[in-house]
Design a protein around this motif. Sequence first.
Motif, PDB file in Angstrom:
ATOM      1  N   MET A 177      26.200  43.908  34.530  1.00  0.00           N
ATOM      2  CA  MET A 177      26.452  44.665  33.302  1.00  0.00           C
ATOM      3  C   MET A 177      26.600  46.156  33.601  1.00  0.00           C
ATOM      4  SD  MET A 177      23.994  42.672  30.550  1.00  0.00           S
ATOM      5  CE  MET A 177      23.516  44.196  29.841  1.00  0.00           C
ATOM      6  N   GLY A 178      25.851  46.643  34.566  1.00  0.00           N
ATOM      7  CA  GLY A 178      25.876  48.052  34.928  1.00  0.00           C
ATOM      8  C   GLY A 178      27.196  48.539  35.495  1.00  0.00           C
ATOM      9  N   LEU A 179      28.042  47.621  35.912  1.00  0.00           N
ATOM     10  CA  LEU A 179      29.364  48.014  36.420  1.00  0.00           C
ATOM     11  C   LEU A 179      30.271  48.531  35.308  1.00  0.00           C
ATOM     12  CD1 LEU A 179      30.127  45.125  38.956  1.00  0.00           C
ATOM     13  CD2 LEU A 179      29.653  47.525  39.506  1.00  0.00           C
ATOM     14  N   GLY A 180      30.011  48.128  34.069  1.00  0.00           N
ATOM     15  CA  GLY A 180      30.829  48.579  32.945  1.00  0.00           C
ATOM     16  C   GLY A 180      32.235  47.995  32.935  1.00  0.00           C
ATOM     17  N   VAL A 181      32.361  46.753  33.360  1.00  0.00           N
ATOM     18  CA  VAL A 181      33.666  46.096  33.418  1.00  0.00           C
ATOM     19  C   VAL A 181      34.124  45.740  32.002  1.00  0.00           C
ATOM     20  CG1 VAL A 181      34.949  44.115  34.294  1.00  0.00           C
ATOM     21  CG2 VAL A 181      33.188  45.183  35.713  1.00  0.00           C
ATOM     22  N   ALA A 182      35.329  46.181  31.654  1.00  0.00           N
ATOM     23  CA  ALA A 182      35.892  45.944  30.324  1.00  0.00           C
ATOM     24  C   ALA A 182      37.101  45.013  30.406  1.00  0.00           C
ATOM     25  CB  ALA A 182      36.305  47.275  29.697  1.00  0.00           C
ATOM     26  N   LYS A 183      37.548  44.559  29.244  1.00  0.00           N
ATOM     27  CA  LYS A 183      38.754  43.729  29.170  1.00  0.00           C
ATOM     28  C   LYS A 183      39.904  44.467  29.844  1.00  0.00           C
ATOM     29  CE  LYS A 183      41.920  41.421  26.070  1.00  0.00           C
ATOM     30  NZ  LYS A 183      42.264  41.064  24.698  1.00  0.00           N
ATOM     31  N   GLY A 184      40.651  43.748  30.666  1.00  0.00           N
ATOM     32  CA  GLY A 184      41.796  44.322  31.354  1.00  0.00           C
ATOM     33  C   GLY A 184      41.482  44.862  32.744  1.00  0.00           C
ATOM     34  N   ASN A 185      40.197  45.043  33.048  1.00  0.00           N
ATOM     35  CA  ASN A 185      39.811  45.504  34.385  1.00  0.00           C
ATOM     36  C   ASN A 185      39.946  44.377  35.399  1.00  0.00           C
ATOM     37  OD1 ASN A 185      37.047  47.495  33.149  1.00  0.00           O
ATOM     38  ND2 ASN A 185      39.107  48.152  33.575  1.00  0.00           N
ATOM     39  N   GLN A 186      40.180  44.753  36.643  1.00  0.00           N
ATOM     40  CA  GLN A 186      40.236  43.778  37.727  1.00  0.00           C
ATOM     41  C   GLN A 186      38.991  43.934  38.590  1.00  0.00           C
ATOM     42  OE1 GLN A 186      43.982  42.742  39.686  1.00  0.00           O
ATOM     43  NE2 GLN A 186      43.024  43.379  41.607  1.00  0.00           N
ATOM     44  N   ILE A 187      38.372  42.803  38.894  1.00  0.00           N
ATOM     45  CA  ILE A 187      37.196  42.803  39.759  1.00  0.00           C
ATOM     46  C   ILE A 187      37.486  41.923  40.969  1.00  0.00           C
ATOM     47  CG2 ILE A 187      35.556  43.221  37.889  1.00  0.00           C
ATOM     48  CD1 ILE A 187      34.836  40.199  38.021  1.00  0.00           C
ATOM     49  N   THR A 188      36.686  42.085  41.993  1.00  0.00           N
ATOM     50  CA  THR A 188      36.761  41.222  43.168  1.00  0.00           C
ATOM     51  C   THR A 188      35.464  40.428  43.248  1.00  0.00           C
ATOM     52  OG1 THR A 188      38.114  42.847  44.337  1.00  0.00           O
ATOM     53  CG2 THR A 188      37.034  41.159  45.687  1.00  0.00           C
ATOM     54  N   ILE A 189      35.605  39.122  43.442  1.00  0.00           N
ATOM     55  CA  ILE A 189      34.457  38.254  43.663  1.00  0.00           C
ATOM     56  C   ILE A 189      34.428  37.975  45.166  1.00  0.00           C
ATOM     57  CG2 ILE A 189      33.346  36.049  43.136  1.00  0.00           C
ATOM     58  CD1 ILE A 189      33.776  37.805  40.643  1.00  0.00           C
ATOM     59  N   LYS A 190      33.287  38.253  45.785  1.00  0.00           N
ATOM     60  CA  LYS A 190      33.136  38.093  47.230  1.00  0.00           C
ATOM     61  C   LYS A 190      31.935  37.196  47.504  1.00  0.00           C
ATOM     62  CE  LYS A 190      31.805  40.954  51.169  1.00  0.00           C
ATOM     63  NZ  LYS A 190      31.528  42.346  51.555  1.00  0.00           N
ATOM     64  N   ALA A 191      32.118  36.227  48.389  1.00  0.00           N
ATOM     65  CA  ALA A 191      31.017  35.340  48.760  1.00  0.00           C
ATOM     66  C   ALA A 191      30.922  35.223  50.272  1.00  0.00           C
ATOM     67  CB  ALA A 191      31.210  33.964  48.139  1.00  0.00           C
ATOM     68  N   GLU A 192      29.697  35.105  50.744  1.00  0.00           N
ATOM     69  CA  GLU A 192      29.425  34.902  52.164  1.00  0.00           C
ATOM     70  C   GLU A 192      28.477  33.724  52.287  1.00  0.00           C
ATOM     71  OE1 GLU A 192      28.231  38.566  54.186  1.00  0.00           O
ATOM     72  OE2 GLU A 192      28.978  39.646  52.437  1.00  0.00           O
ATOM     73  N   GLY A 193      28.871  32.749  53.106  1.00  0.00           N
ATOM     74  CA  GLY A 193      28.035  31.567  53.297  1.00  0.00           C
ATOM     75  C   GLY A 193      28.881  30.332  53.494  1.00  0.00           C
ATOM     76  N   ASP A 194      28.214  29.191  53.601  1.00  0.00           N
ATOM     77  CA  ASP A 194      28.896  27.932  53.901  1.00  0.00           C
ATOM     78  C   ASP A 194      29.920  27.515  52.849  1.00  0.00           C
ATOM     79  OD1 ASP A 194      27.432  27.703  56.228  1.00  0.00           O
ATOM     80  OD2 ASP A 194      25.869  26.498  55.296  1.00  0.00           O
TER      81      ASP A 194
END
Length: 91
Positions: free
Chosen positions: A52-69
Motif C-alpha cells: 500500500m505504501g508504494l501508492g500504486v494507482a490505476k494505470g500505473n505499471q508495476i513489476t512482480i519479481k520472484a526468486e525461488g523454485d
Amino acid sequence: MAFEKDVKIKNKTGMHAKPAADFVKKVNKYSSKISVIFEGKEVNAKDVMAVMGLGVAKGNQITIKAEGDNAKTAVEEIIDFVKNDMVTNDY
C-alpha cells in the motif's frame, strides 16, 4: 532462479486497502521471495503495508519479481490475478 514481469494496474483504486490485502493474500500462497517494484522502489509483496505504501494507482505499471523454485509460476499466476481477479472485483 529469479523471474520478473510487468503488469498494468486496471482496477479503479489501484493497490489500496482491499485490493492490496487480496493481492498479499494471493502472494502468500507461494514459497518464493516475491517483490513488487514501482518507480524504482522494491518492497516485499507479502507485506500489505509495504504494498500500500508504494501508492500504486490505476494505470500505473508495476513489476512482480520472484526468486525461488516456483518463481515463474508464481509471477505468472500473480499477474493473472492482477489482470483478471482484481478487475473483476472492481474495488
